[in-house]
Each structure stands twice: as C-alpha cells, then as structure tokens.
Design an enzyme around this catalytic site. Structure first.
Site, PDB file in Angstrom:
ATOM      1  N   SER A   1      40.114  66.820   9.532  1.00  0.00           N
ATOM      2  CA  SER A   1      39.902  65.648   9.925  1.00  0.00           C
ATOM      3  C   SER A   1      38.815  64.963  10.290  1.00  0.00           C
ATOM      4  CB  SER A   1      41.042  65.082  10.546  1.00  0.00           C
ATOM      5  OG  SER A   1      41.104  63.750  10.700  1.00  0.00           O
TER       6      SER A   1
ATOM      7  N   ASN B   1      42.087  68.272   2.569  1.00  0.00           N
ATOM      8  CA  ASN B   1      42.309  66.692   2.650  1.00  0.00           C
ATOM      9  C   ASN B   1      41.169  66.152   2.477  1.00  0.00           C
ATOM     10  OD1 ASN B   1      42.355  65.395   5.487  1.00  0.00           O
ATOM     11  ND2 ASN B   1      42.727  67.562   6.997  1.00  0.00           N
TER      12      ASN B   1
ATOM     13  N   LYS C   1      44.303  73.833   5.951  1.00  0.00           N
ATOM     14  CA  LYS C   1      44.382  73.075   5.745  1.00  0.00           C
ATOM     15  C   LYS C   1      42.486  72.241   5.885  1.00  0.00           C
ATOM     16  CE  LYS C   1      45.634  68.557   4.764  1.00  0.00           C
ATOM     17  NZ  LYS C   1      46.956  67.169   5.247  1.00  0.00           N
TER      18      LYS C   1
ATOM     19  N   PHE D   1      44.546  60.996  14.664  1.00  0.00           N
ATOM     20  CA  PHE D   1      45.218  61.624  15.135  1.00  0.00           C
ATOM     21  C   PHE D   1      46.789  61.299  16.204  1.00  0.00           C
ATOM     22  CE2 PHE D   1      43.719  66.267  14.526  1.00  0.00           C
ATOM     23  CZ  PHE D   1      43.876  66.596  13.254  1.00  0.00           C
TER      24      PHE D   1
ATOM     25  N   ASN E   1      41.069  55.955   5.974  1.00  0.00           N
ATOM     26  CA  ASN E   1      41.887  56.027   7.301  1.00  0.00           C
ATOM     27  C   ASN E   1      40.700  56.768   8.274  1.00  0.00           C
ATOM     28  OD1 ASN E   1      43.364  58.355   8.965  1.00  0.00           O
ATOM     29  ND2 ASN E   1      43.436  59.031   6.896  1.00  0.00           N
TER      30      ASN E   1
ATOM     31  N   ASN F   1      37.958  62.319  11.137  1.00  0.00           N
ATOM     32  CA  ASN F   1      38.960  61.124  11.477  1.00  0.00           C
ATOM     33  C   ASN F   1      38.769  61.382  13.490  1.00  0.00           C
ATOM     34  OD1 ASN F   1      38.672  59.382   9.727  1.00  0.00           O
ATOM     35  ND2 ASN F   1      41.006  60.152   9.646  1.00  0.00           N
ATOM     36  N   THR F   2      38.392  62.616  14.419  1.00  0.00           N
ATOM     37  CA  THR F   2      38.637  62.940  15.433  1.00  0.00           C
ATOM     38  C   THR F   2      36.921  63.912  15.778  1.00  0.00           C
ATOM     39  OG1 THR F   2      40.124  64.167  15.717  1.00  0.00           O
ATOM     40  CG2 THR F   2      39.111  64.908  17.255  1.00  0.00           C
TER      41      THR F   2
END
Length: 344
Positions: A180, A247, A218, A120, A116, A182-183
């Site tokens: 994460s 994560n 996390k 967010f 993925n 993805n940011t």
C-alpha cells in the site's frame, strides 16, 4: 437499476459517505430473509466451468472481492449474496486506527478510477475476529494483514505476527500487504531482505498450526523488472503459496482528468481502469518467469467479463474487483461469471 437509479444518488455523496451508505444498505438487505433470498436469486450464478481449485482451496467461481472494501469483516454474508466466489477482508492491523485525514477517497469518473489514501483505517484485529465468528455463509475468506502506522518498520514483523495468529482460526488464506502506498515507509518492506525475513517468520509460525493455510504476497504495480525478479526469487526461497498482482499505483500518467485535478488531490493510490494493462503485464511477467507454477490473483481495472478473462488468459488463477463495483454496480459480478462460463 444501479446505473439508472442508485449510482446517480451515490455519486451525489462524497465517495467515502457513499461507500458507507451502500455498505449499510447491503448489510441490512442481507439480514432480512426475504431480501437475502432475492439478492441471491438476482446476483448469484453457478456453472461447472467456473469452479477452481487454487492453493488447496475450492472456489465456486474465480471472482473475489478485493481487500479495502470490507475492511472490518462486516459484509462477508452480504457479498456472498452478490455472487462472489471469495471475499478478502482488511487490511487488518493489530490495533484500531482511524487512518489518514479526510478527504481521502476521490473519484476520477472520466477514467473510471479512484484515488485513495485511506491509510489502513480499520477497527482492529479483535473487532474483525468478532465479526468473523458471526458470519453465516461458508464463503472462502482471505485475511489481508498489515502493520499499524505508528509501528516502526524494524518492529513490523511483530504486528504481522499478531494479526496472523489472531486471524488463523477464522480465515482460509492470508495476504501479506507491504505494497500500500498510503502507510509511510510500508513499501520499504518490499525490499528483498526485510520481505524475506517477514515471510519466513510467518511461514515458521504456520508450521505450529494444525492446518496449513495459504500465505500470499500482494505486490505493487510500480515495481521494475529487477524488483519483480527479486519477488520471484523470494517466492522460490520462501515457498509462499501465491501472489496478488496488483495493489494501487502511484503513477498518474495517461489519465483523462487534467493534471491540475490530480495535483490538487495529492498523494494516494490509483485504482480502476487506468491500472488494467499494467497489472495484466505484471501477471504475464510473473507467471512466465516463475521457476515453479505460482498461483496469481489478478486485480486492477476489471470492469466486465472481458477484462476478467484477459487477466485469466494472462496467467491469473483468480481475479478480484473493487473499483469496477463502484462504477458498474453489484450486477457486475453476475455478468463476469456468465461471460467466463462461456469461455473457460
């Protein structure tokens, strides 16, 4: 029933569409008294061996829903009906954001995995608060908080503060998400100095509250030993209450799916079975090398009771699932709890 009927239908849809449809069905079912009762009867399982007290909270069982599934706190009551011991919402950001362009969620079925790059996507802090006010079940809820994509890292502390103070009356514990993939630039906040600054700021804010709620961090599974040692030093210096390991990973090694497919998918965090051993190794490292006993929530690659037990034996106090739920269905929570009750 899930594997024979629902799963084949869901897998005809795109992953993100299937998630929305499944969530809507759960939401509707949980709001109909008769169906809600049947869900509880079918999926909930309690046993004295499952009860745990971790960072001052009493959990009816150690199996939680990982952040990312219920981004906007809309499914808390539904997940309670499926037998979860706790639910983690988010990641919540101060302002609503649509996330990354679609497609951004991909199945690797042969690997029991997902990739993925959601980014967010959520309806923002205020929308989450309204849903939290309406929840009926007293299930333990964690608030996973992050920064908006367009907030520069030098101002990130402000975003975390807004979410922390806004959610404080409504959640039972907090998770600081700086891991994460993805940011853009987010993982830079895992570096020692910015992370120490961020955590100390939130802990100072907590001092002004009447109730001391746990603050967890996390972490990514892609940290090397030196970076894990830095995390443990930060845990000691800040005295945060716990860690979540781990994560999603950016690693694409040892997958069954051809590299051409993962290359075509592109960037994103990998979750599911391929992450199982890596997350377990990190749990073991953290719990063996911490200077004090630090509770760890284990997540990554859990698909059955044996996987969950492995995480607990590695040192985790609690576990969370997400990708396994997609492949195995809601009955997985009941199966895990029944297995754990025999061996804990």
């Amino acid at each position: 029933m899930y594997r024979l009927f629902f799963k084949p239908l869901f897998f005809l849809l795109s992953p993100e569409t299937a998630h929305k449809v499944a969530s809507k069905l759960l939401l509707v079912a949980s709001q109909i008294p008769g169906l809600s009762f049947l869900l509880k009867k079918s999926f909930c399982f309690s046993h004295p061996n499952l009860k745990r007290e971790v960072f001052g909270l009493r959990f009816p069982n150690p199996v939680g829903l990982a952040a990312g599934y219920d981004k906007d706190a809309e499914l808390i009551d539904a997940m309670a009906n499926l037998g979860f011991g706790f639910v983690e919402i988010g990641t919540i950001t101060p302002r609503p954001q649509s996330g990354n362009p679609k497609p951004r969620l991909f199945r690797l079925s042969n690997d029991l995995a997902l990739i993925n790059r959601m980014g967010f996507n959520n309806k923002g802090l205020e929308a989450a608060i309204e849903k939290l006010k309406d929840k009926k079940h007293n299930i333990i809820v964690g608030g996973n908080i992050g920064k908006n994509k367009d907030t520069p890292n030098e101002n990130a502390v402000e975003d975390y503060e807004i979410c922390f103070l806004g959610l404080y009356p409504y959640v039972d514990y907090f998770v600081v998400n700086v891991s994460s993939p993805n940011t853009p630039g987010l993982r830079d906040l895992q570096e020692k100095e910015p992370l120490k600054k961020l955590l100390n700021h939130l802990l100072n804010l907590r001092e002004d509250q009447e109730v001391k709620k746990p603050v967890l961090l996390k972490i990514a599974p892609d940290l090397n030993t030196s970076q894990l040692d830095d995390i443990l030093e930060i845990v000691e210096l800040t005295q945060i209450d716990g860690l979540i390991a781990t994560n999603t990973t950016i690693d694409r090694n040892n997958l069954r799916v051809p590299k051409e497919k993962t290359n075509a998918i592109g960037a994103g965090g990998l979750s599911g079975f391929p992450l199982k051993d890596k997350s377990t190794e990190i749990i073991q490292y953290l719990t063996k090398n911490a200077r004090r006993q630090v509770p760890v929530i284990g997540v990554g690659g859990i698909g059955n009771g044996a996987d969950a037990l492995e995480k607990l034996k590695a040192g985790a106090s609690l576990v969370q699932v997400y990708t396994g739920l997609i492949y195995n269905g809601p009955g997985m929570v009941n199966e895990i709890n029944r297995h754990l009750a025999k061996y804990l």
